[in-house]
Design an enzyme around this catalytic site. Structure first.
Site, PDB file in Angstrom:
ATOM      1  N   ASN A   6       0.866  -1.176   0.000  1.00  0.00           N
ATOM      2  CA  ASN A   6       0.000   0.000   0.000  1.00  0.00           C
ATOM      3  C   ASN A   6       0.907   1.232   0.000  1.00  0.00           C
ATOM      4  O   ASN A   6       1.481   1.578   1.025  1.00  0.00           O
ATOM      5  CB  ASN A   6      -0.895  -0.028   1.248  1.00  0.00           C
ATOM      6  CG  ASN A   6      -1.695   1.243   1.429  1.00  0.00           C
ATOM      7  OD1 ASN A   6      -1.771   2.079   0.526  1.00  0.00           O
ATOM      8  ND2 ASN A   6      -2.312   1.378   2.606  1.00  0.00           N
ATOM      9  N   LYS A   8       0.104   4.261  -0.323  1.00  0.00           N
ATOM     10  CA  LYS A   8      -0.533   5.457   0.245  1.00  0.00           C
ATOM     11  C   LYS A   8      -0.308   6.662  -0.681  1.00  0.00           C
ATOM     12  O   LYS A   8      -0.211   6.487  -1.890  1.00  0.00           O
ATOM     13  CB  LYS A   8      -0.040   5.692   1.676  1.00  0.00           C
ATOM     14  CG  LYS A   8      -0.222   4.434   2.537  1.00  0.00           C
ATOM     15  CD  LYS A   8      -0.017   4.661   4.014  1.00  0.00           C
ATOM     16  CE  LYS A   8      -0.221   3.327   4.740  1.00  0.00           C
ATOM     17  NZ  LYS A   8      -0.126   3.473   6.194  1.00  0.00           N
ATOM     18  N   HIS A  92      -9.559   1.368   4.838  1.00  0.00           N
ATOM     19  CA  HIS A  92      -8.286   1.542   5.553  1.00  0.00           C
ATOM     20  C   HIS A  92      -8.504   2.493   6.731  1.00  0.00           C
ATOM     21  O   HIS A  92      -9.289   3.437   6.636  1.00  0.00           O
ATOM     22  CB  HIS A  92      -7.214   2.098   4.603  1.00  0.00           C
ATOM     23  CG  HIS A  92      -5.849   2.072   5.197  1.00  0.00           C
ATOM     24  ND1 HIS A  92      -5.418   3.029   6.092  1.00  0.00           N
ATOM     25  CD2 HIS A  92      -4.832   1.182   5.069  1.00  0.00           C
ATOM     26  CE1 HIS A  92      -4.181   2.730   6.477  1.00  0.00           C
ATOM     27  NE2 HIS A  92      -3.808   1.619   5.866  1.00  0.00           N
ATOM     28  N   GLU A  94      -6.902   4.892   7.785  1.00  0.00           N
ATOM     29  CA  GLU A  94      -6.701   6.319   7.454  1.00  0.00           C
ATOM     30  C   GLU A  94      -7.938   6.890   6.766  1.00  0.00           C
ATOM     31  O   GLU A  94      -8.270   8.070   6.947  1.00  0.00           O
ATOM     32  CB  GLU A  94      -5.439   6.476   6.589  1.00  0.00           C
ATOM     33  CG  GLU A  94      -4.177   6.241   7.426  1.00  0.00           C
ATOM     34  CD  GLU A  94      -2.996   5.654   6.671  1.00  0.00           C
ATOM     35  OE1 GLU A  94      -2.978   5.689   5.421  1.00  0.00           O
ATOM     36  OE2 GLU A  94      -2.070   5.141   7.337  1.00  0.00           O
ATOM     37  N   GLU A 164      -5.444  -4.655  10.699  1.00  0.00           N
ATOM     38  CA  GLU A 164      -4.399  -3.657  10.904  1.00  0.00           C
ATOM     39  C   GLU A 164      -4.686  -2.895  12.191  1.00  0.00           C
ATOM     40  O   GLU A 164      -5.453  -1.921  12.181  1.00  0.00           O
ATOM     41  CB  GLU A 164      -4.371  -2.665   9.728  1.00  0.00           C
ATOM     42  CG  GLU A 164      -4.113  -3.316   8.390  1.00  0.00           C
ATOM     43  CD  GLU A 164      -3.563  -2.315   7.390  1.00  0.00           C
ATOM     44  OE1 GLU A 164      -2.446  -2.533   6.902  1.00  0.00           O
ATOM     45  OE2 GLU A 164      -4.234  -1.307   7.108  1.00  0.00           O
ATOM     46  N   SER A 209       3.339  -2.054  10.360  1.00  0.00           N
ATOM     47  CA  SER A 209       4.786  -2.157  10.563  1.00  0.00           C
ATOM     48  C   SER A 209       5.323  -3.567  10.300  1.00  0.00           C
ATOM     49  O   SER A 209       6.224  -4.031  10.992  1.00  0.00           O
ATOM     50  CB  SER A 209       5.171  -1.673  11.962  1.00  0.00           C
ATOM     51  OG  SER A 209       4.786  -0.303  12.129  1.00  0.00           O
TER      52      SER A 209
HETATM   53  P1  PGA Z   1       2.795   0.337   7.661  1.00  0.00           P
HETATM   54  O1  PGA Z   1       1.341   0.559   6.989  1.00  0.00           O
HETATM   55  O2  PGA Z   1       3.326  -0.951   7.100  1.00  0.00           O
HETATM   56  O3  PGA Z   1       3.599   1.537   7.205  1.00  0.00           O
HETATM   57  O4  PGA Z   1       2.592   0.281   9.116  1.00  0.00           O
HETATM   58  C1  PGA Z   1       0.454  -0.500   6.826  1.00  0.00           C
HETATM   59  C2  PGA Z   1      -0.844   0.003   6.244  1.00  0.00           C
HETATM   60  O5  PGA Z   1      -1.309   1.074   6.644  1.00  0.00           O
HETATM   61  O6  PGA Z   1      -1.448  -0.651   5.370  1.00  0.00           O
END
Ligand code: PGA
Length: 250
Positions: A6, A8, A92, A94, A164, A209
């Site tokens: 992803n 983003k 997601h 976000e 997540e 992460s």
């Molecule tokens: P990250 O993001 O691996 O940077 O923690 C994961 C995600 O938001 O899909």
């Protein structure tokens, strides 16, 4: 197993093409491990051209639930399909946090994605204070059942769930393998209860992460069937190392 990157809101079109080229050049398909990259919408077409028939699939990070019409700034499922998307990330954290997406919105987006022959990657996960107050399972249950309301899936490859935990996204803090497995097993039971036997074969990804140094341990948990990778997917070598960890377990 599915490893999905992803990206983003990162990468201009030339940068996206360069990263996709690097990823493709180090990639060889292996049975049992699917790989997808989800660039920003303006790069979907160009990244799709780079991945070509390498075996890597392309996904979008969002979709609007309506077919078409007066929704300035939005992108429809038909548009995403027309540029070759196989996956669409929906819900997601976000999107939920910054754009106010509700479980009903996530449900409508997932339905439209399926209707257009693509696979929704439905994201769920609790905030830190919800975990600390013992509400993580309640939150995830509501999100999973809300997202799946009225949805039927004929084949397990038609739907992906990503767990997540919000406290692990972009923080460098990862759920322990035990914490991940515990929640994934809980989600597995929800999927079976809601969708029937097909739920036992649906990929449940872990996200938050995931990095080359923890991927193997997370991916070796019985109900962890892949990863949704943010930060580490922006670096071709790190992404390749996570794919290699999945391949070792396949
Ligand atoms: P990250 O993001 O691996 O940077 O923690 C994961 C995600 O938001 O899909």
């Amino acid at each position: 197993m599915l490893i999905a990157g992803n990206w983003k809101m990162n990468k201009t079109r030339p940068e996206a093409v360069a990263l996709a080229e690097e990823i493709v050049s180090g990639y060889g398909p292996v049975a049992g491990v699917d790989v997808a990259i989800c660039p920003p919408a303006p790069c979907l077409d160009a990244v799709g051209a780079v991945v070509g028939n390498s075996g890597i699939k392309v996904g979008a990070q969002n979709v609007h639930a309506a077919e078409a019409g007066a929704y300035t700034g939005e992108v429809s499922a038909g548009m995403l399909r027309s540029v070759g998307c196989r996956y669409v990330i929906v819900g997601h954290s976000e999107r939920r946090q910054y754009f106010g997406e509700s479980d009903a919105d996530v449900n409508a987006k997932a339905r439209r994605t399926i209707e257009y022959g693509m696979v929704p990657i439905v994201c769920v996960g609790e905030h830190l204070e919800q975990r600390e107050s013992g509400k993580a399972e309640d939150v995830v249950r509501a999100q999973v059942l809300g997202a799946l309301d009225g949805i039927t899936v004929g084949d397990p490859t038609g739907l992906v769930i990503a767990y997540e935990p919000v406290w692990a996204i972009g923080t460098g803090v990862t759920a322990s393998p035990g914490q991940a497995q515990e929640m994934h097993a809980f989600i597995r039971q929800l999927l079976i209860g809601s969708l029937g036997d097909v739920g036992s074969g649906i990929d449940i990804l872990y996200g938050g992460s995931m990095k080359p140094n923890n991927a193997s341990e997370l991916l070796s948990q019985g109900d962890v069937n892949g990863g949704l990778i943010g930060g580490a997917s922006l670096d071709a070598a790190s992404f390749a190392a996570i794919i290699a960890a999945a391949v070792d377990l396949a």
